[in-house]
Scaffold this active site. Structure first.
Site, mmCIF file in Angstrom:
data_model
loop_
_atom_site.group_PDB
_atom_site.id
_atom_site.type_symbol
_atom_site.label_atom_id
_atom_site.label_comp_id
_atom_site.label_asym_id
_atom_site.label_seq_id
_atom_site.Cartn_x
_atom_site.Cartn_y
_atom_site.Cartn_z
ATOM 1 N N LYS A 113 -19.788 3.549 10.529
ATOM 2 C CA LYS A 113 -18.690 2.680 10.969
ATOM 3 C C LYS A 113 -18.093 3.200 12.276
ATOM 4 O O LYS A 113 -17.812 2.430 13.195
ATOM 5 C CB LYS A 113 -17.607 2.619 9.877
ATOM 6 N N GLN A 115 -12.051 4.769 2.767
ATOM 7 C CA GLN A 115 -13.403 4.733 2.206
ATOM 8 C C GLN A 115 -13.378 4.973 0.696
ATOM 9 O O GLN A 115 -12.783 5.949 0.225
ATOM 10 C CB GLN A 115 -14.276 5.803 2.904
ATOM 11 N N ASP A 172 -10.946 -4.429 5.107
ATOM 12 C CA ASP A 172 -11.953 -4.441 4.033
ATOM 13 C C ASP A 172 -11.788 -5.661 3.131
ATOM 14 O O ASP A 172 -12.692 -6.005 2.372
ATOM 15 C CB ASP A 172 -11.811 -3.175 3.169
#
Ligand code: NDP
Length: 295
Positions: free
Chosen positions: A54, A98, A121
């Site tokens: 990412k 994460q 997200d």
């Protein structure tokens, strides 16, 4: 039959090119490009490799990545304080924590702490609700990437019977909702299967579009696929070791035999994975655009 390959890498490359003018517009208006804060707790090798990918993507296209690597034993309160700081930071357009989080940290509480308007997200309950209601919000990256992959390969979802195997909060359920919504990339008839589904093969054989998101290496075999179906393999199973710490990636679909039955299929790697990453960049740019009134 030999299936057409649905190349996610190529589509992601084209999307990266489309991001350039959007990034320029943001930078032109604000004097700085969009910013994404990526928070990683601990040293799980899979999480580390996702986060590295990412951050590399951000660097490649010109999004500023703010790195927050914290030890696995970081107290939950310290993590919540960091999120509050990032929520308030005008240079940060997206906040990504994460997953999975180390044991002892309440994942639901952490996700709830992220500002829904920076939740790139798309896991915050507010964005889950917006998806259900088909209202503007952030769509989760993997399901949104799958829909984009289908759209950009001119695979119609309207009227198609899509069977999704997997009901997780990050893939199966949001994908089912996206496909059910009205309009482009939606209007499908959706069946969602899971580990308690009776006679999975009888379900999968009905699919015009079959999505495997199970986390079970090569679980979808050729006899489970209707001839001519489109097969989307979300699975990213790490099997064996090609080098110390490096495992080989394998999908949920038994690729070779299934590609003899299907009309189109995604490879692993190089199918859904690059699309997931591209949609994170899209969401981060979108967040900046919304903040600046450009979206
Ligand atoms: P989860 O483990 O959260 O969910 C798996 C789902 O599959 C569950 O709903 C489970 O059912 C169902 N399932 C498991 N075994 C079977 C079976 N034998 N028959 C029918 N259903 C079954 O996984 P995720 O959704 O997070 O991820 C799925 C896969 O996709 C993983 O390999 C993951 O690594 C990969 N992934 C890939 C991404 C990408 O960008 N390419 C992004 C995210 C995930 P039940 O609910 O009953 O337990």
């Amino acid at each position: 039959m030999s299936a057409r390959l649905l190349d996610g890498k190529e589509v992601a490359r084209r999307m990266h090119a489309e991001f350039v003018p959007r990034l320029q517009a943001v930078a032109g208006r604000r004097g700085a490009p969009p910013g994404l804060a990526v928070v990683l707790l601990g040293d799980d090798p899979a999480s580390r490799s996702y986060v590295t990918g990412k951050r590399q993507d951000c660097a490649k296209i010109g999004i500023r990545a703010f790195d927050h690597d914290l030890p696995a034993d970081t107290p939950q309160d310290a993590l919540l304080q960091l999120i509050a700081k990032l929520n308030a930071d005008p240079e940060v357009d997206g906040v990504l924590v994460q997953l999975p989080l180390p044991r002892g940290i309440d994942e639901a509480r952490v996700l709830l702490a992220i500002d829904p308007d920076k939740d790139v997200d798309g896991f915050h309950p507010v964005n889950v609700g917006r998806l259900m209601l088909d209202q503007p919000g952030f769509r989760p990256c993997t399901p949104n990437g799958i829909v984009q992959l289908l759209l950009r390969h001119q695979i119609a979802t309207a009227g198609a019977h899509v069977v999704v195997v997997g009901r997780s909060h990050i893939v199966g359920k949001p994908l089912a909702n996206l496909l059910l919504n009205k309009g482009s990339g939606g209007d499908a008839t959706v069946t969602v299967c899971h580990s308690r589904t009776a006679d999975l093969a009888a379900m999968t054989r009905q699919a015009d579009i079959l999505v495997a998101a199970m986390g079970r290496p090569r679980a979808i075999t050729a006899p489970m696929v209707k001839p001519g179906a489109v097969v989307i393999d979300v699975g990213m199973n790490r099997i064996g070791q090609t080098a110390p710490g490096r495992a080989k990636l394998c999908g949920d679909v038994d690729f070779e035999p299934v590609s003899q039955v299907a009309s189109a299929i995604t490879p692993v790697p190089g199918g859904v994975g690059p699309m997931t990453r591209a949609m994170l960049l899209h969401n981060t740019i979108l967040s900046a655009e919304r903040r600046l009134g450009l979206a």
